[in-house]
Design a protein around this motif. Structure first.
Motif, mmCIF file in Angstrom:
data_model
loop_
_atom_site.group_PDB
_atom_site.id
_atom_site.type_symbol
_atom_site.label_atom_id
_atom_site.label_comp_id
_atom_site.label_asym_id
_atom_site.label_seq_id
_atom_site.Cartn_x
_atom_site.Cartn_y
_atom_site.Cartn_z
ATOM 1 N N TYR A 13 -11.220 12.883 0.026
ATOM 2 C CA TYR A 13 -10.758 11.629 0.619
ATOM 3 C C TYR A 13 -11.032 11.603 2.122
ATOM 4 O O TYR A 13 -11.496 10.598 2.676
ATOM 5 C CB TYR A 13 -9.260 11.469 0.352
ATOM 6 N N ALA A 37 -15.206 -1.114 -4.172
ATOM 7 C CA ALA A 37 -13.776 -0.839 -4.360
ATOM 8 C C ALA A 37 -13.106 -2.033 -5.039
ATOM 9 O O ALA A 37 -12.306 -1.867 -5.965
ATOM 10 C CB ALA A 37 -13.110 -0.553 -3.011
ATOM 11 N N LYS A 73 -14.146 -2.207 -8.739
ATOM 12 C CA LYS A 73 -13.461 -1.171 -9.517
ATOM 13 C C LYS A 73 -12.007 -1.552 -9.786
ATOM 14 O O LYS A 73 -11.490 -1.362 -10.874
ATOM 15 C CB LYS A 73 -13.493 0.168 -8.780
ATOM 16 N N ARG A 74 -11.358 -2.079 -8.741
ATOM 17 C CA ARG A 74 -9.944 -2.421 -8.928
ATOM 18 C C ARG A 74 -9.790 -3.624 -9.861
ATOM 19 O O ARG A 74 -8.912 -3.642 -10.714
ATOM 20 C CB ARG A 74 -9.272 -2.701 -7.588
ATOM 21 N N LEU A 114 -16.628 -1.910 0.334
ATOM 22 C CA LEU A 114 -15.495 -2.796 0.044
ATOM 23 C C LEU A 114 -15.720 -3.540 -1.273
ATOM 24 O O LEU A 114 -14.801 -3.729 -2.065
ATOM 25 C CB LEU A 114 -15.297 -3.797 1.184
ATOM 26 N N LEU A 141 -8.641 -0.201 4.551
ATOM 27 C CA LEU A 141 -9.734 0.755 4.341
ATOM 28 C C LEU A 141 -9.259 1.984 3.571
ATOM 29 O O LEU A 141 -9.998 2.532 2.744
ATOM 30 C CB LEU A 141 -10.345 1.152 5.686
ATOM 31 N N ALA A 142 -8.027 2.404 3.837
ATOM 32 C CA ALA A 142 -7.479 3.557 3.111
ATOM 33 C C ALA A 142 -7.402 3.241 1.617
ATOM 34 O O ALA A 142 -7.741 4.076 0.775
ATOM 35 C CB ALA A 142 -6.091 3.911 3.649
ATOM 36 N N ALA A 143 -6.987 2.024 1.300
ATOM 37 C CA ALA A 143 -6.886 1.610 -0.103
ATOM 38 C C ALA A 143 -8.271 1.498 -0.729
ATOM 39 O O ALA A 143 -8.497 1.932 -1.862
ATOM 40 C CB ALA A 143 -6.148 0.273 -0.205
ATOM 41 N N ALA A 144 -9.208 0.922 0.019
ATOM 42 C CA ALA A 144 -10.570 0.783 -0.505
ATOM 43 C C ALA A 144 -11.174 2.156 -0.773
ATOM 44 O O ALA A 144 -11.832 2.371 -1.804
ATOM 45 C CB ALA A 144 -11.436 -0.009 0.469
ATOM 46 N N ALA A 145 -10.950 3.099 0.129
ATOM 47 C CA ALA A 145 -11.511 4.442 -0.042
ATOM 48 C C ALA A 145 -10.905 5.136 -1.259
ATOM 49 O O ALA A 145 -11.597 5.831 -2.000
ATOM 50 C CB ALA A 145 -11.287 5.280 1.215
ATOM 51 N N LEU A 146 -9.610 4.949 -1.477
ATOM 52 C CA LEU A 146 -8.963 5.539 -2.658
ATOM 53 C C LEU A 146 -9.587 4.991 -3.931
ATOM 54 O O LEU A 146 -9.878 5.726 -4.871
ATOM 55 C CB LEU A 146 -7.468 5.197 -2.682
ATOM 56 N N MET A 147 -9.771 3.684 -3.946
ATOM 57 C CA MET A 147 -10.320 3.029 -5.134
ATOM 58 C C MET A 147 -11.768 3.442 -5.336
ATOM 59 O O MET A 147 -12.198 3.697 -6.466
ATOM 60 C CB MET A 147 -10.206 1.519 -4.926
ATOM 61 N N ASP A 148 -12.494 3.525 -4.229
ATOM 62 C CA ASP A 148 -13.924 3.839 -4.307
ATOM 63 C C ASP A 148 -14.154 5.265 -4.822
ATOM 64 O O ASP A 148 -15.177 5.569 -5.421
ATOM 65 C CB ASP A 148 -14.554 3.649 -2.928
ATOM 66 N N ILE A 154 -16.674 6.235 6.217
ATOM 67 C CA ILE A 154 -16.356 4.832 6.521
ATOM 68 C C ILE A 154 -16.262 4.639 8.031
ATOM 69 O O ILE A 154 -16.753 3.659 8.592
ATOM 70 C CB ILE A 154 -15.046 4.404 5.816
ATOM 71 N N ALA A 186 -7.193 -3.731 -1.668
ATOM 72 C CA ALA A 186 -8.624 -3.501 -1.886
ATOM 73 C C ALA A 186 -9.249 -4.598 -2.744
ATOM 74 O O ALA A 186 -10.469 -4.670 -2.861
ATOM 75 C CB ALA A 186 -8.858 -2.131 -2.535
ATOM 76 N N THR A 190 0.830 -1.204 0.000
ATOM 77 C CA THR A 190 0.000 0.000 0.000
ATOM 78 C C THR A 190 0.865 1.255 0.000
ATOM 79 O O THR A 190 0.449 2.299 -0.479
ATOM 80 C CB THR A 190 -0.937 0.002 1.224
ATOM 81 N N ARG A 244 -14.583 10.838 2.684
ATOM 82 C CA ARG A 244 -14.834 9.423 2.424
ATOM 83 C C ARG A 244 -14.395 8.577 3.624
ATOM 84 O O ARG A 244 -15.109 7.667 4.052
ATOM 85 C CB ARG A 244 -14.046 9.034 1.164
ATOM 86 N N MET A 245 -13.233 8.891 4.183
ATOM 87 C CA MET A 245 -12.749 8.131 5.334
ATOM 88 C C MET A 245 -13.646 8.363 6.554
ATOM 89 O O MET A 245 -13.894 7.451 7.338
ATOM 90 C CB MET A 245 -11.293 8.528 5.661
#
Lengths: 288, 288
Positions: free
Chosen positions: A249, A275, A278-279, A272, B196-203, A256, B224, A220, A252-253
């Protein structure tokens, strides 16, 4: 392929500039590539990698015969370099750059190029690279399958745009035109924000905690190993858009966090799931 | 190596459980390994990978002859499984699990094991794995060089602890003892928050934006791609500590945003420098 530019000067033949030089030479898109740098060692590296045909420490002299000059140094060096480059360039030639923020670069370049209306300035951003630096990590196939964004200014001659487009397509990139402001907003969200998010995660962790970290944290935070000075300058050039992205961001956090503290786990799972899909889609489109 | 447990039952021989089975069998640390699962296909996969010697769909029956039973299913399945497991286990044997949150698991297990004071329950957390799932991704060397955290309860017999420690050391891990609350705080910060930080970035990213993403975003968001249901359950089990970590992270991002909007770029560079040196140190310690 046919030669598009007889002589290409690359100011800063490092990871991105060096890869461009390697690709141009391999594809025969440039008659010769001149590498311009500040340190003999970096220039020797670029020569050794086959990224350039010849090198010089003198920007004004390096660009003198170039049909295309590409600024590929860290963005923070543009202000210092542009006067010498603008001074030295041949009449009617092309200047481009590959930095990851556009509006600030355009402002800086406009000043330096005010007395050179004969030079076509085309800002571009090849969306490729890594946290590594230097020609030793350069690769001729760096741009294969990547996107190169052009943010051309009004009045740029079609012939110049077309030549540069063919060059990037020749090294494997797909060219997309974009408004500079749209570009800056985009990269703030997909590149600059992830960088700061990763840096903040890493910065939060104490050495004692880090000793326990698995692959999740190291992956990450990969981009957090990028060059601090380079990224400071990118942040400075794109501060406004990055601040907006950080705000979005943060919100968004926060939301969550609310899902957690309010026990709304079904909604959390939905975030989740979104996300992940999307990934997964992103990787699919890339053929990974 | 010498056999430590004659029979080991692994409930959920997937990525982590299957890797443990493979490692135990390769090192000769278990006389036989029984895989317990819910789907025939997963069990066949575990057999095919050499992760287990035999398999069963019946937990109570699978654990009957086990000297050690390891719960390696997603954390969300523990509540459903524990009664049958507690019912079926031989007298005086050992129960362990490998989930990534401890206080919630200990609460859940305490209830199910109330009538089995003869069973030693030792919660552990091997800090290894990936976003993948299933025995097909299992590897016998998964735990080589990793850390396995034990969060033993008061009154656990030394002999039981010692046997389990030798087992994990036998598959290549370093064992560290920790208080369950300290563990949960730690993993919230180094594992659950990054997730969660990664999921939020992707989302945050729209499909149009994602089309431009380079390696930075895909790497930063690798975790994510993890299983949404699995992570939902982890978040539920460790909600309190994750909420604290999110709060600290939010504050950190806010302060970075202030550095940008107030033009304090030298301080920003300092943050980036600190993050880089922490990450580089982390990789050095790991020999990467």
């Amino acid at each position: 392929m046919d030669t598009i530019f007889q002589t290409v000067a690359i100011v800063g033949p490092g990871l991105v500039g060096g890869s461009l030089g390697m690709a141009l030479r391999r594809q025969g898109l440039a008659g010769r590539v001149i590498g311009i740098g500040r340190r003999e060692r970096s220039l020797r590296e670029a020569l050794d990698r086959g990224a350039v045909d010849e090198v010089t420490l003198d920007p004004a002299r390096g660009v003198r015969e170039a049909d295309l000059t590409v600024l590929a140094t860290p963005i923070g060096a543009f202000e210092r370099l542009l006067p010498a480059v603008a001074e030295g360039m041949k009449r009617g030639t092309l200047l481009s750059e590959v930095a990851s923020a556009k509006q600030g670069v355009i402002r800086t370049a406009s000043g330096a190029l005010a007395h050179r209306p004969d030079v076509a300035f085309i800002p571009t951003h090849p969306m490729a690279g890594s946290e590594r630096r230097g020609a030793s990590h350069a690769a001729a196939d760096m741009f294969e399958g990547s996107v190169c964004i052009f943010t051309p200014l009004e009045g740029t001659p079609d012939a110049a745009l077309d030549a540069l487009r063919r060059m990037w397509e020749g090294v494997g990139a797909t060219v997309r035109l974009m408004d500079p402001a749209d570009h800056d907003r985009l990269v703030a969200r997909i590149s600059h924000l992830p960088h700061l998010a990763a840096a903040a995660l890493m910065d939060m962790v104490t050495p004692d905690e880090a000793a326990f970290a698995g692959g999740g944290l190291t992956d990450t935070t990969r981009v957090a190993s990028g060059d601090p000075k380079l990224w400071r300058d990118i942040c400075e050039f794109n501060a406004e858009q990055i601040a907006f992205a950080l705000e979005a961001y943060g919100a968004r956090m926060q939301s969550i966090r609310a899902l957690l503290t309010e026990g709304r786990y079904d909604e959390l799972e939905e975030v989740l799931r979104r996300a992940k899909s999307k990934r997964d889609e992103l990787l699919d489109n890339r053929g990974n």
